[in-house]
Design an enzyme around this catalytic site. Structure first.
Site, PDB file in Angstrom:
ATOM      1  N   SER A   4     -43.867  35.681   5.191  1.00  0.00           N
ATOM      2  CA  SER A   4     -45.059  35.953   5.994  1.00  0.00           C
ATOM      3  C   SER A   4     -45.736  37.250   5.550  1.00  0.00           C
ATOM      4  O   SER A   4     -46.970  37.326   5.452  1.00  0.00           O
ATOM      5  CB  SER A   4     -44.671  36.035   7.475  1.00  0.00           C
ATOM      6  OG  SER A   4     -45.816  36.210   8.275  1.00  0.00           O
ATOM      7  N   PHE A  11     -54.608  34.747   8.974  1.00  0.00           N
ATOM      8  CA  PHE A  11     -53.769  35.760   9.630  1.00  0.00           C
ATOM      9  C   PHE A  11     -52.635  35.070  10.374  1.00  0.00           C
ATOM     10  O   PHE A  11     -51.486  35.483  10.304  1.00  0.00           O
ATOM     11  CB  PHE A  11     -54.606  36.603  10.603  1.00  0.00           C
ATOM     12  CG  PHE A  11     -53.782  37.568  11.407  1.00  0.00           C
ATOM     13  CD1 PHE A  11     -53.292  38.725  10.836  1.00  0.00           C
ATOM     14  CD2 PHE A  11     -53.479  37.311  12.737  1.00  0.00           C
ATOM     15  CE1 PHE A  11     -52.494  39.610  11.565  1.00  0.00           C
ATOM     16  CE2 PHE A  11     -52.699  38.188  13.481  1.00  0.00           C
ATOM     17  CZ  PHE A  11     -52.208  39.341  12.887  1.00  0.00           C
ATOM     18  N   HIS A  66     -44.802  49.823  14.462  1.00  0.00           N
ATOM     19  CA  HIS A  66     -43.927  49.225  13.450  1.00  0.00           C
ATOM     20  C   HIS A  66     -42.936  50.268  12.941  1.00  0.00           C
ATOM     21  O   HIS A  66     -42.218  50.017  11.969  1.00  0.00           O
ATOM     22  CB  HIS A  66     -44.735  48.720  12.247  1.00  0.00           C
ATOM     23  CG  HIS A  66     -45.525  47.474  12.497  1.00  0.00           C
ATOM     24  ND1 HIS A  66     -45.067  46.421  13.254  1.00  0.00           N
ATOM     25  CD2 HIS A  66     -46.759  47.091  12.045  1.00  0.00           C
ATOM     26  CE1 HIS A  66     -45.990  45.456  13.273  1.00  0.00           C
ATOM     27  NE2 HIS A  66     -47.005  45.840  12.553  1.00  0.00           N
ATOM     28  N   LYS A 106     -44.919  41.407  10.664  1.00  0.00           N
ATOM     29  CA  LYS A 106     -44.839  39.949  10.527  1.00  0.00           C
ATOM     30  C   LYS A 106     -43.595  39.352  11.187  1.00  0.00           C
ATOM     31  O   LYS A 106     -42.982  38.409  10.694  1.00  0.00           O
ATOM     32  CB  LYS A 106     -44.914  39.528   9.045  1.00  0.00           C
ATOM     33  CG  LYS A 106     -46.107  40.110   8.298  1.00  0.00           C
ATOM     34  CD  LYS A 106     -47.423  39.958   9.059  1.00  0.00           C
ATOM     35  CE  LYS A 106     -47.879  38.518   9.173  1.00  0.00           C
ATOM     36  NZ  LYS A 106     -49.158  38.413   9.947  1.00  0.00           N
TER      37      LYS A 106
END
Length: 309
Positions: A152, A269, A122, A49
């Site tokens: 987020s 999203f 990530h 995010k």
């Protein structure tokens, strides 16, 4: 059909080096670690995010020389293999297979990709497959201020039926600051990438700078990728990668993902894409607590974030 709250609470995750990851990812950890990077790979790196989809679309637009039609060839999540993403198969969405089943992004897909490959992760620096460090490839890191990132991620947890139920905002606030969310502590992640930015080919960008002056930041990415696009193409990329345009684009807004995986009736999203939304969520006490934890966790680092525009 979406998971019941009871099942979501029990959503399977395991840990590698104390960092929570999906159980299927951990079960395939040896294969992920054996990934063979190439010298001309570009790895997009973010904490969740932090503008991942945004920077992916920017990179793809640059790679395709601003050709909008070419960037419509497939949904964004299929254009750039997600090197550690593995989860159990889902009958409605074949893209959700385990890494070692029938198709996997890590092996067949990435091996068949023409060079230069653009990949995504990530993972923190400590968990990245070793070949990325030894191959001297390029890393593109985007960091977002921790407060907006937390907000987020909370709404993403709410709508993502594969992740555990985040509980109330107050409960999730404690979970986030303790690093017990998927991919671990924001503090460790951002600090880890920031501290090695001069030792490897790393372009370190800030989400807030991208919001403030997208053209300037896109130019940095273009130069980092070794591309030389004219002003008209650059302006087109700025326009096509605006939040408003991407929110309406089915190739980037995840509208093709079944509701049983991402329930966008709970939260879209692509929700707001702003800087400073944390002020609509944090209480005064939470803000004070967070600032104190931030000072402790980021002590001695030169990184500096913008909290509102």
């Amino acid at each position: 059909m979406a998971l019941t709250p009871e099942l979501r609470t029990q959503a399977k995750w395991k840990e590698i080096a104390g960092i929570p990851l999906g159980a299927a990812t951990v079960d395939n950890w040896n294969q992920i670690q054996a990934f063979r990077a190439k010298p001309d790979d570009l790895l997009i790196c973010t904490y969740p995010k932090s503008g991942t989809t945004w920077i992916q679309e920017i990179v793809d637009m640059i790679e395709q020389n601003g050709d909008v039609e070419k960037c419509q060839r497939d949904v964004i999540e299929h254009r750039h293999p997600f090197i550690e993403w593995a989860r159990p198969p889902h009958p409605d969405y074949p893209g959700t297979h385990y890494v070692d089943q029938a198709g996997l992004e890590l092996t067949e897909v990435s091996n068949e990709m023409p060079s230069p490959r653009i990949l995504k992760t990530h993972l923190s620096t400590q968990l990245l497959p070793p070949s990325f460090w030894t191959s001297n490839c390029k890393f593109l890191y985007v960091a977002r201020n921790a407060k907006d990132c937390m907000v987020s991620y909370y709404h993403f947890y709410r709508m993502n039926q594969v992740l555990p139920d985040p509980g109330t905002w107050d409960e999730y606030f404690e979970t986030f600051i303790s690093g017990k969310v998927y991919w671990g502590s924001w503090f460790d992640h951002v600090r880890g990438w920031w501290e090695i930015r001069d030792r490897y080919q790393i372009l370190f960008l800030f989400y807030e700078d991208m919001k403030r002056d997208p053209k300037r930041e896109i130019q940095k990415v273009m130069q980092f990728m070794g591309k030389n696009l004219d002003e008209a193409v650059l302006d087109r990329i700025v326009q096509e990668t605006s939040f408003e345009r991407m929110k309406e684009n089915p190739m980037t807004n995840r509208s093709t993902v079944p509701k049983s995986l991402l329930d966008q009736s709970i939260s879209p999203f692509m929700r707001k894409g702003t800087v400073g939304d944390w002020k609509n969520h944090f209480t005064v006490a939470q803000n004070e607590k967070f600032d104190e934890i931030y000072r402790q966790k980021m002590k001695g680092t030169s990184i500096n974030f913008c909290m509102e525009l």
